[in-house]
Design an enzyme around this catalytic site. Structure first.
Site, PDB file in Angstrom:
ATOM      1  N   LYS A   1      -5.550  50.591   5.690  1.00 22.27           N
ATOM      2  CA  LYS A   1      -5.015  49.245   5.432  1.00 22.27           C
ATOM      3  C   LYS A   1      -3.759  49.004   6.277  1.00 22.27           C
ATOM      4  CE  LYS A   1      -6.438  46.573   2.800  1.00 22.27           C
ATOM      5  NZ  LYS A   1      -7.520  45.563   2.973  1.00 22.27           N
TER       6      LYS A   1
ATOM      7  N   TYR B   1      -7.490  55.489   2.605  1.00 19.76           N
ATOM      8  CA  TYR B   1      -7.462  54.055   2.262  1.00 19.76           C
ATOM      9  C   TYR B   1      -6.134  53.394   2.669  1.00 19.76           C
ATOM     10  CZ  TYR B   1      -7.286  49.703  -0.359  1.00 19.76           C
ATOM     11  OH  TYR B   1      -7.114  48.380  -0.694  1.00 19.76           O
TER      12      TYR B   1
HETATM   13  N1  LIG Z   1      -8.376  45.347  -6.023  1.00 23.37           N
HETATM   14  C1  LIG Z   1      -7.102  45.497  -5.782  1.00 23.37           C
HETATM   15  O1  LIG Z   1      -6.311  45.835  -6.685  1.00 23.37           O
HETATM   16  C2  LIG Z   1      -6.560  45.227  -4.399  1.00 23.37           C
HETATM   17  C3  LIG Z   1      -5.171  45.287  -4.236  1.00 23.37           C
HETATM   18  C4  LIG Z   1      -4.639  45.045  -2.983  1.00 23.37           C
HETATM   19  C5  LIG Z   1      -5.477  44.708  -1.929  1.00 23.37           C
HETATM   20  N2  LIG Z   1      -6.814  44.663  -2.103  1.00 23.37           N
HETATM   21  C6  LIG Z   1      -7.625  44.291  -0.941  1.00 23.37           C
HETATM   22  O2  LIG Z   1      -8.361  43.121  -1.269  1.00 23.37           O
HETATM   23  C7  LIG Z   1      -9.600  43.110  -0.581  1.00 23.37           C
HETATM   24  C8  LIG Z   1     -10.708  42.859  -1.578  1.00 23.37           C
HETATM   25  O3  LIG Z   1     -10.691  43.915  -2.526  1.00 23.37           O
HETATM   26  P1  LIG Z   1     -11.558  43.874  -3.856  1.00 23.37           P
HETATM   27  O4  LIG Z   1     -10.780  44.574  -4.899  1.00 23.37           O
HETATM   28  O5  LIG Z   1     -12.044  42.500  -4.068  1.00 23.37           O
HETATM   29  O6  LIG Z   1     -12.747  44.832  -3.440  1.00 23.37           O
HETATM   30  P2  LIG Z   1     -14.295  44.623  -3.572  1.00 23.37           P
HETATM   31  O7  LIG Z   1     -14.920  45.937  -3.242  1.00 23.37           O
HETATM   32  O8  LIG Z   1     -14.645  44.013  -4.865  1.00 23.37           O
HETATM   33  O9  LIG Z   1     -14.617  43.579  -2.436  1.00 23.37           O
HETATM   34  C9  LIG Z   1     -14.760  43.912  -1.105  1.00 23.37           C
HETATM   35  C10 LIG Z   1     -15.925  43.144  -0.551  1.00 23.37           C
HETATM   36  O10 LIG Z   1     -16.059  43.511   0.828  1.00 23.37           O
HETATM   37  C11 LIG Z   1     -17.425  43.717   1.081  1.00 23.37           C
HETATM   38  N3  LIG Z   1     -17.617  44.660   2.161  1.00 23.37           N
HETATM   39  C12 LIG Z   1     -17.360  46.000   2.133  1.00 23.37           C
HETATM   40  N4  LIG Z   1     -17.711  46.545   3.300  1.00 23.37           N
HETATM   41  C13 LIG Z   1     -18.170  45.551   4.081  1.00 23.37           C
HETATM   42  C14 LIG Z   1     -18.690  45.495   5.384  1.00 23.37           C
HETATM   43  N5  LIG Z   1     -18.825  46.595   6.135  1.00 23.37           N
HETATM   44  N6  LIG Z   1     -19.058  44.303   5.871  1.00 23.37           N
HETATM   45  C15 LIG Z   1     -18.979  43.186   5.118  1.00 23.37           C
HETATM   46  N7  LIG Z   1     -18.511  43.177   3.876  1.00 23.37           N
HETATM   47  C16 LIG Z   1     -18.122  44.352   3.361  1.00 23.37           C
HETATM   48  C17 LIG Z   1     -18.009  44.264  -0.208  1.00 23.37           C
HETATM   49  O11 LIG Z   1     -19.422  44.093  -0.257  1.00 23.37           O
HETATM   50  C18 LIG Z   1     -17.249  43.484  -1.237  1.00 23.37           C
HETATM   51  O12 LIG Z   1     -17.950  42.330  -1.604  1.00 23.37           O
HETATM   52  C19 LIG Z   1      -9.716  44.447   0.131  1.00 23.37           C
HETATM   53  O13 LIG Z   1      -9.412  44.245   1.491  1.00 23.37           O
HETATM   54  C20 LIG Z   1      -8.676  45.312  -0.540  1.00 23.37           C
HETATM   55  O14 LIG Z   1      -8.170  46.278   0.340  1.00 23.37           O
HETATM   56  C21 LIG Z   1      -7.388  44.885  -3.327  1.00 23.37           C
HETATM   57  C1  LIG Z   2      -3.953  58.829 -14.407  1.00 27.78           C
HETATM   58  C2  LIG Z   2      -4.854  57.939 -15.206  1.00 27.78           C
HETATM   59  C3  LIG Z   2      -4.446  57.971 -16.643  1.00 27.78           C
HETATM   60  O1  LIG Z   2      -4.687  56.863 -17.410  1.00 27.78           O
HETATM   61  C4  LIG Z   2      -4.863  56.542 -14.670  1.00 27.78           C
HETATM   62  C5  LIG Z   2      -5.423  56.436 -13.264  1.00 27.78           C
HETATM   63  C6  LIG Z   2      -5.255  55.048 -12.814  1.00 27.78           C
HETATM   64  C7  LIG Z   2      -5.657  54.826 -11.352  1.00 27.78           C
HETATM   65  C8  LIG Z   2      -7.159  54.904 -11.253  1.00 27.78           C
HETATM   66  C9  LIG Z   2      -5.065  53.516 -10.861  1.00 27.78           C
HETATM   67  C10 LIG Z   2      -3.537  53.538 -10.934  1.00 27.78           C
HETATM   68  C11 LIG Z   2      -3.037  52.617  -9.843  1.00 27.78           C
HETATM   69  C12 LIG Z   2      -4.270  51.978  -9.287  1.00 27.78           C
HETATM   70  C13 LIG Z   2      -4.210  51.383  -7.882  1.00 27.78           C
HETATM   71  C14 LIG Z   2      -3.146  50.297  -7.754  1.00 27.78           C
HETATM   72  O2  LIG Z   2      -3.219  49.374  -8.810  1.00 27.78           O
HETATM   73  C15 LIG Z   2      -3.197  49.563  -6.474  1.00 27.78           C
HETATM   74  C16 LIG Z   2      -4.279  49.577  -5.664  1.00 27.78           C
HETATM   75  C17 LIG Z   2      -4.148  48.901  -4.366  1.00 27.78           C
HETATM   76  C18 LIG Z   2      -5.390  48.289  -3.835  1.00 27.78           C
HETATM   77  O3  LIG Z   2      -5.283  48.031  -2.478  1.00 27.78           O
HETATM   78  C19 LIG Z   2      -6.662  49.011  -4.172  1.00 27.78           C
HETATM   79  C20 LIG Z   2      -6.715  49.500  -5.610  1.00 27.78           C
HETATM   80  C21 LIG Z   2      -5.507  50.350  -5.970  1.00 27.78           C
HETATM   81  C22 LIG Z   2      -5.515  51.584  -5.076  1.00 27.78           C
HETATM   82  C23 LIG Z   2      -5.568  50.761  -7.470  1.00 27.78           C
HETATM   83  C24 LIG Z   2      -6.704  51.772  -7.717  1.00 27.78           C
HETATM   84  C25 LIG Z   2      -6.661  52.427  -9.089  1.00 27.78           C
HETATM   85  C26 LIG Z   2      -5.328  53.082  -9.400  1.00 27.78           C
HETATM   86  C27 LIG Z   2      -5.081  54.244  -8.457  1.00 27.78           C
END
Ligand SMILES: NC(=O)c1ccc[n+]([C@@H]2O[C@H](COP(=O)([O-])OP(=O)(O)OC[C@H]3O[C@@H](n4cnc5c(N)ncnc54)[C@H](O)[C@@H]3O)[C@@H](O)[C@H]2O)c1
Ligand SMILES: C[C@@H](CO)CCC[C@@H](C)[C@H]1CC[C@H]2[C@@H]3[C@H](O)C=C4C[C@@H](O)CC[C@]4(C)[C@H]3CC[C@]12C
Length: 437
Positions: free
Chosen positions: A231, A227
């Site tokens: 990214k 992952y």
């Molecule tokens: N959730 C977090 O903490 C977090 C933190 C940093 C960055 N991000 C980034 O933010 C973005 C959104 O993350 P999220 O948490 O909303 O995830 P999410 O899984 O809720 O949303 C991702 C969306 O992308 C769509 N998708 C996946 N594969 C696809 C494909 N092949 N074609 C078209 N659509 C597709 C999914 O259906 C979904 O609706 C991602 O790029 C993720 O890397 C998320």
């Molecule tokens: C060890 C457990 C005891 O309570 C807790 C496990 C927690 C993990 C599941 C999460 C800790 C940190 C999170 C990630 C972080 O917040 C940032 C992210 C970046 C984003 O691009 C995608 C989601 C994530 C990787 C997020 C996922 C969940 C954790 C690893």
């Protein structure tokens, strides 16, 4: 502690509106102000006409109204595309655009899975076009991008639990992003905003802390997990594409936003941890020392940053093109578990222990055991617990940001205070709970 992804159970949260409540009631603080101001302006123009004959007043009002219509017809000219617009972040970006981007004529929402809530958006003044499609399919992406002025590319496969293969993660996150870039170049779209992640920086495989760092803080970014690797590669492609000539000869302007751990309404992992706590009798057990800080940012503020960056990229391409920005707000610096308790606590859950209840070596052993079980069971079923060696390392490594680059470059200020972000998240959890009962 193996923490499994859960099914639904009732819990101790107070009864509120059903889960749809947060969707239908979605609004931002600035919006109310804009509407009030518009009304206020009308009152002012009418007040000026008060002592004139009624006909003149009506004509004046009509004139203003026609002027307004003409202005908005001119102003509403932009077409935006949001990939992944039905995801956790994507939905907030979509709703924020509809509320905060007055120049919008059409909003295209591209996703593998379209949500039923899109229907309610179609009755508004902006044309909302839902496109079911796959970013790995270049022709589908090109068709969706054609004619768009701005693309916000949030679609991605967020998987740190081993649910998808490394190849699939690469295909969606890297090839998907390549397809978006090529589509912009071929069809003449000039502005591209990419949702990157803090993980393109770290935590790295060596577990080095990143303590309140900014976009320029030196850090050895080394990844092995699919992952973060995907990214990081995708972000690099987006930044390298800045300046490429798009169809028609204008330069492509790109930038990347790097959220830390996003929280807020719709956050699946928070939901999973909540149900896990319910299964454990309303308790969670501390596994990570309280001193390990983990960066978090509210989804509404991340969405706001996307809207703002997309807007300002058009005004300041030379300054912002090719840049990266961490997403930040006023959320407090805490450990992952203590931060979650800000929401889980008011929902009746308790975090047991002021120190980790298990020694770290035992947690590592459990995490390794989970990874082994996942591998052994793969031919039969998908075993994807929250705890694995990678998530343990993530939770157990300090990674927090402290920066004002977004404020300096494009005037970003968080739209939601910490108190408001917290309240909204708690309300959503309470609504989720009452709809499950
Ligand atoms: N959730 C977090 O903490 C977090 C933190 C940093 C960055 N991000 C980034 O933010 C973005 C959104 O993350 P999220 O948490 O909303 O995830 P999410 O899984 O809720 O949303 C991702 C969306 O992308 C769509 N998708 C996946 N594969 C696809 C494909 N092949 N074609 C078209 N659509 C597709 C999914 O259906 C979904 O609706 C991602 O790029 C993720 O890397 C998320
Ligand atoms: C060890 C457990 C005891 O309570 C807790 C496990 C927690 C993990 C599941 C999460 C800790 C940190 C999170 C990630 C972080 O917040 C940032 C992210 C970046 C984003 O691009 C995608 C989601 C994530 C990787 C997020 C996922 C969940 C954790 C690893």
């Amino acid at each position: 502690m193996p923490v499994e992804h859960s099914g639904h159970q009732g819990g101790p949260c107070g009864k509120r509106v059903g889960e749809e409540g947060w969707r239908l009631g979605w609004s931002v603080p600035g919006m109310a102000r804009r509407e009030e101001q518009a009304e206020g302006d009308n009152h002012l123009s009418l007040a000026g006409n008060e002592r004139r004959p009624a006909l003149v007043a009506s004509l004046g009002t009509l004139g203003l109204w026609l002027q307004d219509m003409a202005d908005s017809a001119q102003a509403q000219k932009l077409v935006y595309l949001v990939t992944g617009g039905c995801g956790f972040l994507g939905e907030h970006v979509v709703r924020m655009l509809l509320q905060q981007e007055p120049r919008l004529r059409e909003l295209r929402i591209f996703d593998l899975h379209l949500g039923p809530w899109l229907e309610e958006l179609k009755t508004g003044p902006v044309q909302v076009t839902a496109i079911q499609g796959d970013v790995t399919q270049a022709h589908e992406v090109a068709a969706a991008v054609a004619g768009a002025h701005v693309v916000i590319h949030t679609a991605g496969l967020v998987d740190v639990f081993g649910k998808a293969s490394p190849e699939t993660i690469h295909e969606v996150n890297v090839q998907g992003t390549k397809n978006v870039i090529e589509a912009c170049v071929q069809t003449g779209t000039q502005f591209l905003v990419y949702t990157s992640s803090m993980e393109v920086v770290g935590p790295n495989i060596k577990g080095h802390p990143f303590y309140r760092g900014n976009e320029d803080t030196p850090y050895e970014a080394v990844h092995r997990h699919p992952y973060p690797s995907s990214k990081a590669r995708a972000e690099q492609l987006v930044l390298e594409a800045n300046g490429r000539k798009v169809r028609g000869g204008l330069p492509l302007v790109t930038c990347a936003l790097r959220p830390t751990g996003i929280y807020g309404e719709g956050h699946q992992i928070m939901r999973d941890i909540y149900y896990q706590g319910l299964r454990l009798g309303g308790r969670l057990f501390r596994a990570i020392p309280a001193s390990v800080e983990h960066g978090r940012v509210y989804v509404g503020n991340v969405a706001w940053m996307h809207v703002l960056v997309a807007r300002e990229l058009q005004q300041r391409p030379a300054l912002m093109g090719g840049q990266v920005y961490f997403c930040y707000d006023k959320s407090p610096y805490k450990s992952y578990e203590d931060f979650n308790m800000e929401f889980l606590g008011p929902c009746g859950l308790r975090l047991v222990g002021t120190r980790p209840l298990l020694p770290y070596w035992l947690l590592m052993l459990l995490a390794a055991l989970n990874a082994l079980l996942q591998w052994l069971l793969r031919p039969l079923l998908l075993y994807a617990p929250l705890l694995n060696p990678y998530t343990l390392a993530m939770a157990n490594t300090t990674f927090t940001v402290s920066t004002n680059k977004a404020q300096r470059h494009f005037g970003y200020e968080p739209l939601f205070s910490w108190e408001e972000s917290r309240t909204r998240t708690i309300r959503w959890m309470q609504a989720m709970d009452s709809s499950a009962q």
